[in-house]
Design a protein around this motif. Sequence first.
Motif, PDB file in Angstrom:
ATOM      1  N   TYR A  51       0.842  -1.191   0.000  1.00  0.00           N
ATOM      2  CA  TYR A  51       0.000   0.000   0.000  1.00  0.00           C
ATOM      3  C   TYR A  51       0.882   1.247   0.000  1.00  0.00           C
ATOM      4  N   THR A  52       0.363   2.330  -0.556  1.00  0.00           N
ATOM      5  CA  THR A  52       1.116   3.579  -0.611  1.00  0.00           C
ATOM      6  C   THR A  52       0.218   4.735  -0.189  1.00  0.00           C
ATOM      7  N   THR A  53       0.773   5.926  -0.204  1.00  0.00           N
ATOM      8  CA  THR A  53       0.071   7.112   0.280  1.00  0.00           C
ATOM      9  C   THR A  53      -1.328   7.238  -0.342  1.00  0.00           C
ATOM     10  N   GLY A  54      -2.329   7.411   0.534  1.00  0.00           N
ATOM     11  CA  GLY A  54      -3.708   7.567   0.091  1.00  0.00           C
ATOM     12  C   GLY A  54      -4.511   6.289   0.030  1.00  0.00           C
ATOM     13  N   ASP A  55      -3.852   5.142   0.108  1.00  0.00           N
ATOM     14  CA  ASP A  55      -4.567   3.858   0.078  1.00  0.00           C
ATOM     15  C   ASP A  55      -5.253   3.594   1.420  1.00  0.00           C
ATOM     16  N   GLU A  56      -6.443   3.014   1.349  1.00  0.00           N
ATOM     17  CA  GLU A  56      -7.164   2.631   2.568  1.00  0.00           C
ATOM     18  C   GLU A  56      -6.889   1.161   2.894  1.00  0.00           C
ATOM     19  N   ILE A  57      -6.618   0.877   4.155  1.00  0.00           N
ATOM     20  CA  ILE A  57      -6.464  -0.493   4.637  1.00  0.00           C
ATOM     21  C   ILE A  57      -7.578  -0.745   5.650  1.00  0.00           C
ATOM     22  N   VAL A  58      -8.402  -1.746   5.381  1.00  0.00           N
ATOM     23  CA  VAL A  58      -9.486  -2.106   6.295  1.00  0.00           C
ATOM     24  C   VAL A  58      -9.018  -3.279   7.158  1.00  0.00           C
ATOM     25  N   ILE A  59      -9.039  -3.062   8.449  1.00  0.00           N
ATOM     26  CA  ILE A  59      -8.563  -4.054   9.412  1.00  0.00           C
ATOM     27  C   ILE A  59      -9.769  -4.653  10.127  1.00  0.00           C
ATOM     28  N   GLN A  60      -9.876  -5.965  10.102  1.00  0.00           N
ATOM     29  CA  GLN A  60     -10.994  -6.648  10.741  1.00  0.00           C
ATOM     30  C   GLN A  60     -10.559  -7.272  12.065  1.00  0.00           C
ATOM     31  N   VAL A  61     -11.310  -6.977  13.111  1.00  0.00           N
ATOM     32  CA  VAL A  61     -11.076  -7.558  14.432  1.00  0.00           C
ATOM     33  C   VAL A  61     -12.212  -8.540  14.710  1.00  0.00           C
ATOM     34  N   HIS A  62     -11.862  -9.815  14.869  1.00  0.00           N
ATOM     35  CA  HIS A  62     -12.841 -10.881  15.074  1.00  0.00           C
ATOM     36  C   HIS A  62     -12.931 -11.224  16.568  1.00  0.00           C
ATOM     37  N   PHE A  63     -14.150 -11.407  17.053  1.00  0.00           N
ATOM     38  CA  PHE A  63     -14.383 -11.737  18.457  1.00  0.00           C
ATOM     39  C   PHE A  63     -14.929 -13.157  18.592  1.00  0.00           C
ATOM     40  N   SER A  64     -14.707 -13.731  19.759  1.00  0.00           N
ATOM     41  CA  SER A  64     -15.139 -15.107  20.025  1.00  0.00           C
ATOM     42  C   SER A  64     -16.647 -15.201  20.214  1.00  0.00           C
ATOM     43  N   ARG A  65     -17.274 -14.101  20.578  1.00  0.00           N
ATOM     44  CA  ARG A  65     -18.710 -14.087  20.836  1.00  0.00           C
ATOM     45  C   ARG A  65     -19.290 -12.787  20.280  1.00  0.00           C
ATOM     46  N   PRO A  66     -20.613 -12.704  20.091  1.00  0.00           N
ATOM     47  CA  PRO A  66     -21.202 -11.493  19.509  1.00  0.00           C
ATOM     48  C   PRO A  66     -21.023 -10.275  20.416  1.00  0.00           C
ATOM     49  N   VAL A  67     -20.756  -9.132  19.799  1.00  0.00           N
ATOM     50  CA  VAL A  67     -20.506  -7.912  20.570  1.00  0.00           C
ATOM     51  C   VAL A  67     -21.379  -6.770  20.066  1.00  0.00           C
ATOM     52  N   MET A  68     -21.508  -5.758  20.929  1.00  0.00           N
ATOM     53  CA  MET A  68     -22.156  -4.505  20.586  1.00  0.00           C
ATOM     54  C   MET A  68     -21.169  -3.377  20.876  1.00  0.00           C
ATOM     55  N   ILE A  69     -21.349  -2.238  20.191  1.00  0.00           N
ATOM     56  CA  ILE A  69     -20.404  -1.126  20.289  1.00  0.00           C
ATOM     57  C   ILE A  69     -21.146   0.133  20.707  1.00  0.00           C
ATOM     58  N   ASN A  70     -20.513   0.901  21.596  1.00  0.00           N
ATOM     59  CA  ASN A  70     -20.987   2.230  21.928  1.00  0.00           C
ATOM     60  C   ASN A  70     -19.840   3.208  21.713  1.00  0.00           C
ATOM     61  N   GLY A  71     -20.050   4.243  20.913  1.00  0.00           N
ATOM     62  CA  GLY A  71     -18.989   5.194  20.650  1.00  0.00           C
ATOM     63  C   GLY A  71     -18.210   4.845  19.391  1.00  0.00           C
ATOM     64  N   ASN A  72     -17.001   5.365  19.304  1.00  0.00           N
ATOM     65  CA  ASN A  72     -16.155   5.163  18.126  1.00  0.00           C
ATOM     66  C   ASN A  72     -14.767   4.681  18.563  1.00  0.00           C
ATOM     67  N   PRO A  73     -14.609   3.398  18.800  1.00  0.00           N
ATOM     68  CA  PRO A  73     -13.294   2.882  19.206  1.00  0.00           C
ATOM     69  C   PRO A  73     -12.284   3.022  18.082  1.00  0.00           C
ATOM     70  N   SER A  74     -11.016   2.961  18.418  1.00  0.00           N
ATOM     71  CA  SER A  74      -9.966   3.015  17.401  1.00  0.00           C
ATOM     72  C   SER A  74      -8.847   2.050  17.780  1.00  0.00           C
ATOM     73  N   LEU A  75      -7.976   1.776  16.813  1.00  0.00           N
ATOM     74  CA  LEU A  75      -6.890   0.815  16.979  1.00  0.00           C
ATOM     75  C   LEU A  75      -5.576   1.501  16.637  1.00  0.00           C
ATOM     76  N   LEU A  76      -4.647   1.486  17.576  1.00  0.00           N
ATOM     77  CA  LEU A  76      -3.346   2.127  17.387  1.00  0.00           C
ATOM     78  C   LEU A  76      -2.426   1.187  16.606  1.00  0.00           C
ATOM     79  N   LEU A  77      -1.752   1.734  15.583  1.00  0.00           N
ATOM     80  CA  LEU A  77      -0.919   0.938  14.686  1.00  0.00           C
ATOM     81  C   LEU A  77       0.544   1.346  14.781  1.00  0.00           C
ATOM     82  N   GLU A  78       1.429   0.383  14.460  1.00  0.00           N
ATOM     83  CA  GLU A  78       2.868   0.648  14.327  1.00  0.00           C
ATOM     84  C   GLU A  78       3.141   0.995  12.868  1.00  0.00           C
ATOM     85  N   THR A  79       3.435   2.275  12.598  1.00  0.00           N
ATOM     86  CA  THR A  79       3.608   2.696  11.203  1.00  0.00           C
ATOM     87  C   THR A  79       4.912   3.465  11.000  1.00  0.00           C
TER      88      THR A  79
END
Length: 282
Positions: free
Chosen positions: A93-121
């Motif tokens: 990937y290069t500048t401007g490309d979008e990378i979609v990261i999927q986080v899979h859980f062992s059981r069904p979940v619900m979300i409140n708010g807008n969580p984020s994931l910190l990356l090593e870049t």
Amino acid sequence: KSGSGSSTLYFEYKVGDDNLSLDLDYIDAYSLNAGFDGVDLGAIKQASTNPTVNANIELPVPGTAGSLGFNSDIKLDSRRPYISQISATSGEYTTGDEIVIQVHFSRPVMINGNPSLLLETGSMDRVAEYKSHPNDYVIEFSYTVRLGDMSASLNYWSSDDLLPSSKMSFLLKDGWIRLKSANPQLDADLHVNPVDGYLNGDVTRTVSDGVAKFRELKIGQRGSDFKIWFQSNPPDGSVLETAETVKIDASIEYEVQGDPANRHEGDLYGSAIDLDGDLLAV
């Protein structure tokens, strides 16, 4: 809870964390305990002005007529969802490309708010923002590559300490990720292991009874908080789970380490050995 002086006693149980039962019942016919207040034994007696006759408190055998499991159909499941996999589409990937990261859980979940994931870049760590919740088990985060970002193998954030940890990778911003229910209360376990902490070895055991012993499990990276999940599938259809958290300490590291990006089946590399209670981690 109540009922003294009547023919029916009421007991209350509050469901705690990690409870699991496909059909709730008591343990055996002697599960009804009259209690002990620290000084005197309790008693259940026939009601009278001066109660002296002890009641027969032997219960019906679990599963038979009259028992809790026979009369009621109560299922308990308060296991915390945990992260089972994090993935994205491989590629360059290069500048401007979008990378979609999927986080899979062992059981069904619900979300409140807008969580984020910190990356090593590279020299500047980036944040993948919440994108979508395509199904009950998956949360998607979006990261757009910026000028100057660099990574030979993109991963979530891990500290630069002697004993790395990735426990701060998820940012909830006063929101939450919880087990899906009509009234979500149980927070998901958002623990992720330190980067490159792959688990190798004999990870599957088949036993008919007794204790399953795992040998030659190997963690290829030092770190302060590796969590190893163990799962059992009994014949009754339930799924039993437990976890152990271990520290792989650098003070006894012997540095027999292969290239994590170029491992092959049968490699027996390791980086440390540590004794944590009755658990030996290599």
